[in-house]
Design an enzyme around this catalytic site. Structure first.
Site, PDB file in Angstrom:
ATOM      1  N   ARG A   1       2.535  -1.349  10.850  1.00 61.34           N
ATOM      2  CA  ARG A   1       3.560  -1.424  11.901  1.00 61.34           C
ATOM      3  C   ARG A   1       3.921  -2.824  12.373  1.00 61.34           C
ATOM      4  O   ARG A   1       5.110  -3.075  12.627  1.00 61.34           O
ATOM      5  CB  ARG A   1       3.144  -0.525  13.079  1.00 61.34           C
TER       6      ARG A   1
ATOM      7  N   LYS B   1       0.828  -1.202   0.000  1.00 63.26           N
ATOM      8  CA  LYS B   1       0.000   0.000   0.000  1.00 63.26           C
ATOM      9  C   LYS B   1       0.869   1.260   0.000  1.00 63.26           C
ATOM     10  O   LYS B   1       1.727   1.438   0.856  1.00 63.26           O
ATOM     11  CB  LYS B   1      -0.891   0.022   1.247  1.00 63.26           C
TER      12      LYS B   1
ATOM     13  N   ASP C   1     -13.537  14.122  -5.160  1.00 64.75           N
ATOM     14  CA  ASP C   1     -13.506  15.328  -5.993  1.00 64.75           C
ATOM     15  C   ASP C   1     -14.680  15.263  -6.967  1.00 64.75           C
ATOM     16  O   ASP C   1     -15.498  14.336  -6.886  1.00 64.75           O
ATOM     17  CB  ASP C   1     -12.147  15.412  -6.727  1.00 64.75           C
TER      18      ASP C   1
ATOM     19  N   ASP D   1      -3.602   4.235  -1.930  1.00 71.14           N
ATOM     20  CA  ASP D   1      -4.612   4.673  -0.946  1.00 71.14           C
ATOM     21  C   ASP D   1      -4.605   6.196  -0.851  1.00 71.14           C
ATOM     22  O   ASP D   1      -4.057   6.765   0.094  1.00 71.14           O
ATOM     23  CB  ASP D   1      -4.287   4.025   0.416  1.00 71.14           C
TER      24      ASP D   1
ATOM     25  N   THR E   1     -12.426   6.104  10.343  1.00 67.52           N
ATOM     26  CA  THR E   1     -12.492   5.526  11.703  1.00 67.52           C
ATOM     27  C   THR E   1     -12.081   6.554  12.762  1.00 67.52           C
ATOM     28  O   THR E   1     -12.298   6.332  13.946  1.00 67.52           O
ATOM     29  CB  THR E   1     -11.595   4.275  11.816  1.00 67.52           C
TER      30      THR E   1
ATOM     31  N   LYS F   1      -7.586   7.951  -1.258  1.00 70.85           N
ATOM     32  CA  LYS F   1      -8.943   8.345  -0.832  1.00 70.85           C
ATOM     33  C   LYS F   1      -9.469   9.512  -1.668  1.00 70.85           C
ATOM     34  O   LYS F   1      -9.704  10.615  -1.156  1.00 70.85           O
ATOM     35  CB  LYS F   1      -8.967   8.667   0.659  1.00 70.85           C
TER      36      LYS F   1
HETATM   37  O1  C5P Z   1       0.399   0.186  11.274  1.00 69.95           O
HETATM   38  P1  C5P Z   1      -0.999  -0.321  11.031  1.00 69.95           P
HETATM   39  O2  C5P Z   1      -1.089  -1.812  10.792  1.00 69.95           O
HETATM   40  O3  C5P Z   1      -1.969   0.164  12.084  1.00 69.95           O
HETATM   41  O4  C5P Z   1      -1.371   0.364   9.641  1.00 69.95           O
HETATM   42  C1  C5P Z   1      -2.621   0.253   9.051  1.00 69.95           C
HETATM   43  C2  C5P Z   1      -2.654   1.009   7.762  1.00 69.95           C
HETATM   44  O5  C5P Z   1      -4.007   1.092   7.359  1.00 69.95           O
HETATM   45  C3  C5P Z   1      -2.137   2.446   7.865  1.00 69.95           C
HETATM   46  O6  C5P Z   1      -1.537   2.767   6.608  1.00 69.95           O
HETATM   47  C4  C5P Z   1      -3.389   3.251   8.075  1.00 69.95           C
HETATM   48  O7  C5P Z   1      -3.305   4.558   7.574  1.00 69.95           O
HETATM   49  C5  C5P Z   1      -4.416   2.447   7.268  1.00 69.95           C
HETATM   50  N1  C5P Z   1      -5.805   2.631   7.689  1.00 69.95           N
HETATM   51  C6  C5P Z   1      -6.248   2.368   8.966  1.00 69.95           C
HETATM   52  N2  C5P Z   1      -7.554   2.543   9.305  1.00 69.95           N
HETATM   53  C7  C5P Z   1      -8.421   2.978   8.399  1.00 69.95           C
HETATM   54  C8  C5P Z   1      -8.003   3.247   7.093  1.00 69.95           C
HETATM   55  C9  C5P Z   1      -6.670   3.056   6.772  1.00 69.95           C
HETATM   56  O8  C5P Z   1      -5.464   1.939   9.817  1.00 69.95           O
HETATM   57  N3  C5P Z   1      -9.680   3.117   8.729  1.00 69.95           N
END
Ligand code: C5P
Length: 235
Positions: free
Chosen positions: A216, A39, A71, A66, A125, A68
């Site tokens: 992460r 991503k 527009d 990603d 979220t 989003k």
């Molecule tokens: O580090 P982690 O596993 O929490 O990363 C999740 C990824 O998914 C990040 O790039 C975050 O921006 C994305 N994301 C999220 N929740 C959402 C939409 C996207 O954690 N509702």
């Protein structure tokens, strides 16, 4: 062209939440070949643009862009057509862009030789009930997200980004076709970081998720390969 049958085996998408394109390849070479999807989000794309996409393409990887998109319909339509020329396999739009924008995105994708799947974000979220009230939305958050999700699918959008906790309800409401992409994945013993509603890989698969977005727990792990293998094993 994406093979929809193959998509039905749940895949990991590793979130490249990095600022430098130079860090992409040293990470990917450590990870199991089985991980095909990566991503690219706003930080990496604004910093490095198509260079990040070209690196992934050269490494034979699939791209989840990603950004989003939100527009006017024509702008989103042009963005989808351009993304398809850069090997983008999955692309996000905001469902709140409305039916005309969503249809424009879906129609543009259908015209591409190498069409990206378009997935819609419903309610971010990070929003809570008070934020929705400030935005003039009277209905409850869950109801709002479900209504936006249904609208997006009715407009021809391929799937939704959702929490693993919403995936089972969306699957039963929307049926087998829509693709569900779920961030918030953590191993039982893992740190939850700033995620509020997490699920294990196994539970997200059981809930009907097609793609697990993991950042992460892999990218910042001491041993990214072992961390990825443990997640694959749990699925
Ligand atoms: O580090 P982690 O596993 O929490 O990363 C999740 C990824 O998914 C990040 O790039 C975050 O921006 C994305 N994301 C999220 N929740 C959402 C939409 C996207 O954690 N509702």
């Amino acid at each position: 062209m994406l093979d929809r049958q193959n998509l039905r085996k749940t895949q990991i998408i590793v979130a490249l939440d990095l600022s430098a394109a130079a860090d992409i390849s040293p990470l990917i070479v450590q990870l199991p070949d089985e991980i095909q999807w990566y991503k690219v989000g706003l930080e990496l794309f604004i910093g490095e643009g198509n260079r990040a996409l070209d690196i992934l393409t050269a490494m034979g990887k699939r791209i989840f862009l990603d950004l989003k998109l939100h527009d006017i319909p024509r702008t989103v339509e042009r963005a989808v057509l351009t993304a398809s020329q850069h090997n983008v396999g999955l692309l996000t739009v905001h469902a709140s862009g409305g039916p005309a924008m969503l249809r424009a995105a879906a129609t543009a994708a259908a015209q591409c030789d190498n069409p990206p799947l378009i997935v819609a974000v419903t309610a971010l979220t990070s929003l809570d009930h008070a934020d929705l009230t400030t935005l003039g939305v009277a209905r409850d958050l869950k109801e709002h997200a479900l209504a936006l999700g249904r609208m997006a699918i009715d407009c021809g959008i391929d799937g939704l980004v959702c929490s693993p906790h919403e995936a089972a309800a969306l699957r039963s409401d929307l049926g087998p076709q829509p693709i569900l992409v779920t961030p918030g994945i953590r191993m039982p013993e893992g740190d939850v970081d700033d995620q509020k509603r997490v699920a294990t890989p196994a539970d997200a698969v059981k809930a009907g998720s097609d793609f697990l977005v993991v950042g992460r727990p892999i990218v910042q792990a001491e041993h990214p390969r072992q961390a990825a293998l443990r997640i694959l094993d749990d699925m």
